[in-house]
Enzyme design. Structure first.
Site, PDB file in Angstrom:
ATOM      1  N   LYS A 136       1.690   1.201   1.857  1.00 23.71           N
ATOM      2  CA  LYS A 136       1.286   2.492   2.441  1.00 23.71           C
ATOM      3  C   LYS A 136       1.647   2.541   3.921  1.00 23.71           C
ATOM      4  O   LYS A 136       1.226   1.691   4.707  1.00 23.71           O
ATOM      5  CB  LYS A 136      -0.220   2.685   2.271  1.00 23.71           C
ATOM      6  N   ASP A 192      -3.097   2.562   9.950  1.00 22.19           N
ATOM      7  CA  ASP A 192      -3.068   3.013   8.558  1.00 22.19           C
ATOM      8  C   ASP A 192      -1.713   2.756   7.896  1.00 22.19           C
ATOM      9  O   ASP A 192      -1.501   3.122   6.741  1.00 22.19           O
ATOM     10  CB  ASP A 192      -3.422   4.503   8.477  1.00 22.19           C
ATOM     11  N   ASP A 247      -3.396   8.693  10.989  1.00 22.01           N
ATOM     12  CA  ASP A 247      -4.186   9.488  10.048  1.00 22.01           C
ATOM     13  C   ASP A 247      -5.299  10.232  10.766  1.00 22.01           C
ATOM     14  O   ASP A 247      -6.329   9.663  11.111  1.00 22.01           O
ATOM     15  CB  ASP A 247      -4.777   8.578   8.963  1.00 22.01           C
ATOM     16  N   ARG A 256      -3.045   7.621  -1.342  1.00 22.00           N
ATOM     17  CA  ARG A 256      -2.711   7.527  -2.769  1.00 22.00           C
ATOM     18  C   ARG A 256      -1.589   8.486  -3.151  1.00 22.00           C
ATOM     19  O   ARG A 256      -0.859   8.245  -4.112  1.00 22.00           O
ATOM     20  CB  ARG A 256      -3.968   7.785  -3.603  1.00 22.00           C
ATOM     21  N   GLU A 268      -5.085  10.700   1.599  1.00 16.12           N
ATOM     22  CA  GLU A 268      -3.645  10.957   1.537  1.00 16.12           C
ATOM     23  C   GLU A 268      -2.838   9.751   1.080  1.00 16.12           C
ATOM     24  O   GLU A 268      -1.735   9.895   0.552  1.00 16.12           O
ATOM     25  CB  GLU A 268      -3.145  11.423   2.914  1.00 16.12           C
ATOM     26  N   ASP A 310      -7.951  13.716   3.546  1.00 15.02           N
ATOM     27  CA  ASP A 310      -8.138  12.383   4.111  1.00 15.02           C
ATOM     28  C   ASP A 310      -8.056  11.291   3.048  1.00 15.02           C
ATOM     29  O   ASP A 310      -8.380  10.139   3.306  1.00 15.02           O
ATOM     30  CB  ASP A 310      -9.469  12.304   4.855  1.00 15.02           C
ATOM     31  N   LYS A 355     -11.024  13.814  10.421  1.00 11.02           N
ATOM     32  CA  LYS A 355     -11.952  12.719  10.696  1.00 11.02           C
ATOM     33  C   LYS A 355     -12.760  13.005  11.958  1.00 11.02           C
ATOM     34  O   LYS A 355     -12.289  13.715  12.852  1.00 11.02           O
ATOM     35  CB  LYS A 355     -11.170  11.413  10.925  1.00 11.02           C
TER      36      LYS A 355
END
Length: 518
Positions: A282, A305, A287, A368, A366, A364, A294
């Site tokens: 990933k 991230d 993010d 996956r 995202e 949030d 967030k």
């Protein structure tokens, strides 16, 4: 940029006679008194009756992580004696590779002004030679690219190591071992340096500020390092090519940012390969949470991230540098999850690579979505196993804390990942994917799958169940490294502040084991 310009050697010299400016020896917590660890006996003998009183005077306990620095006096050749605690020995009186790795890491930070260092920690097996080498190199890692005079890293094109060419520290480090002349010890020593460089490289990328490591910049950085590694081929897909491929998940997450998404694919194909592994990482370079934004306090470490992507890329490079006879196909989807008028929205339906449709409800969640496209791409190369690595869910941090990764997937693959993690010295724990998660991920009324259902419980398990839908039934494991990927606190053992490089060593050791399969 690579590891600091230090000469590392493996020697059989006595720590009491070495002429290095500083000598590092281990001490442990005995049943009655402080004990010296293997490799330090000559130093204790040199001090004779003074030894016990000297340690007592300065309060040495041998507790793990404790570091005591003393003027060496005339008894030994070095000017500075550094005592590093390893804690309590195992039942057989020896110390584990984990204990040695942590002690070596602490030692590396205890000699910043010495020009030469001799390290005499337990190193009487190839496993311990590896541990002390890795621990010392990684414990001394610092990120100074944005310090005055540190030398800005320019988009993070690092191969790993200490940032800044003027960093202080020794120019010569000798690891002392009674088996230094054995072939297996020399091999362990040399391979440990390759692995440490890969872990440091992953740390380096994670530590780069997000404005300087956007998806295009990250793709360039990986491509740059790949060009330095023999046998690794690289393909980079930009946003136009991703649209042609139909990678709807990567495009949806990245559409809110001016820095457009990328997909990097790496291939290492050695002659006579004994297996084929696909790695997926990933790569969310920052993010914000998107429209499901967030809280501000939760964004401060979100440059990390992309730690899964960093781990997968650097593990691939290490595997190639080690010459392991296993084919590696790596897939690194990258996007920046930002807020704008073009951001994807709750209620949108995404069509992934391969045709599966997904209803989106949480911007949030995202990670996956970009992984799904890459996982399907991975199935098309027909690997023996797929492993994905991702800072995927806060649920896993709540369940396991910030030092343990969760492992989910096919039972046999999970077991082998856990075995590799134990060898690598990384803490991982198996988690289930209950059958009833299938009902939750299929709860959408308008699409094949539901990305998120806002039920508070089992979110990490839900995410893994979702990812499994894109693995084509192949053997697979998912590593959720959301907790241990970033160290927000101080240095501890071989872990330093910032990116940790978690999962690199586990992936490499997993592939080492694959290479022995018949």
């Amino acid at each position: 940029m690579t590891l600091p310009d230090i000469t590392y050697t493996l020697r059989t010299a006595s720590p009491a006679k070495t002429r290095a400016e500083a000598v590092v020896v281990g001490v442990g917590q005995g049943t009655k008194d402080v004990e010296v660890t293997a490799g330090a006996e000559d130093v204790k003998a040199a001090y004779g009756r003074r030894w016990r009183g000297m340690l007592a005077t300065v309060g040495v306990t041998g507790k793990a992580g404790e570091v005591t620095r003393l003027p060496a006096g005339q008894e030994i050749g070095a000017q500075l004696l550094v005592l590093v605690g390893l804690g309590k020995a195992d039942s057989d009186g020896t110390y584990s590779a984990d204990a040695v790795r942590r002690a070596a890491g602490a030692a590396a930070r205890s000699v910043p002004n010495a020009t030469s260092v001799a390290v005499a920690l337990p190193a009487d097996t190839p496993e311990l030679v590896r541990a002390v080498t890795e621990g010392y190199l990684l414990g001394g890692y610092t990120y100074t690219a944005y310090k005055s005079g540190g030398g800005k890293s320019g988009g993070g094109k690092s191969g790993g190591g200490k940032s800044g060419e003027d960093s202080k520290g020794p120019s010569d480090v000798a690891f002392l071992s009674g088996i230094a002349r054995r072939t297996d010890a020399v091999t362990a020593f040399e391979e440990a340096q390759i692995l440490a460089q890969a872990i440091a490289g992953a740390r380096e990328w994670v530590n780069v500020p997000p404005a300087d490591l956007t998806p295009p910049a990250f793709a360039d950085a990986i491509e740059h390092v790949a060009g330095l590694v023999d046998g690794v081929e690289t393909t980079v897909y930009d946003e136009r090519q991703l649209a042609e491929l139909g990678c709807g998940g990567i495009l949806a997450v990245g559409m809110g940012s001016e820095a457009k998404p990328r997909l990097v694919e790496l291939t290492y194909s050695p002659d006579g390969a004994r297996g084929h592994i696909a790695l997926v990482g990933k790569g969310i370079t920052f993010d914000s949470g998107g429209l499901t934004i967030k809280p501000g306090s939760s964004m401060s470490t979100m440059k990390s991230d992309m730690a899964g992507a960093a781990a997968v890329a650097q593990a691939t490079f290490a595997i190639a540098r080690l010459g392991l006879p296993v084919k590696v196909s790596a897939f690194v989807p990258m996007a920046e999850n930002m807020v704008s008028g073009s951001s994807y929205r709750p209620g949108d339906v995404v069509t992934h690579y391969g045709g599966t449709t997904v209803e989106v409800s949480n911007m949030d969640a995202e990670g996956r979505l970009i992984l799904a496209d890459a996982l399907v791409r991975a199935t098309e190369v027909s690997p023996d196993v797929i492993i994905d690595v991702a800072t995927l869910t806060g649920h896993m941090v709540m369940a396991l804390g910030d030092r343990v990764s969760g492992v989910l997937g096919s039972e046999e693959v999970v077991e082998r990942i856990l075995a590799a993690a134990e060898v690598a010295g990384e803490q991982m724990w198996p988690m289930p994917i209950p059958e009833w998660m299938d009902e939750r991920i299929r709860s959408s009324k308008v699409a094949d799958l539901n990305q998120h259902d806002w039920i508070r419980w089992g979110g990490g398990l839900y995410a893994a169940a979702f990812l499994r839908e894109f693995t084509g039934g192949l053997p697979w494991a998912h590593l959720d490294i959301a907790g241990p990927s970033f160290n927000s606190g101080g240095a501890s053992g071989h872990l330093t502040p910032g990116g940790t490089g978690v999962a690199v060593a586990t992936l490499v050791d997993y592939v080492r084991e694959m290479a022995t399969d018949q």
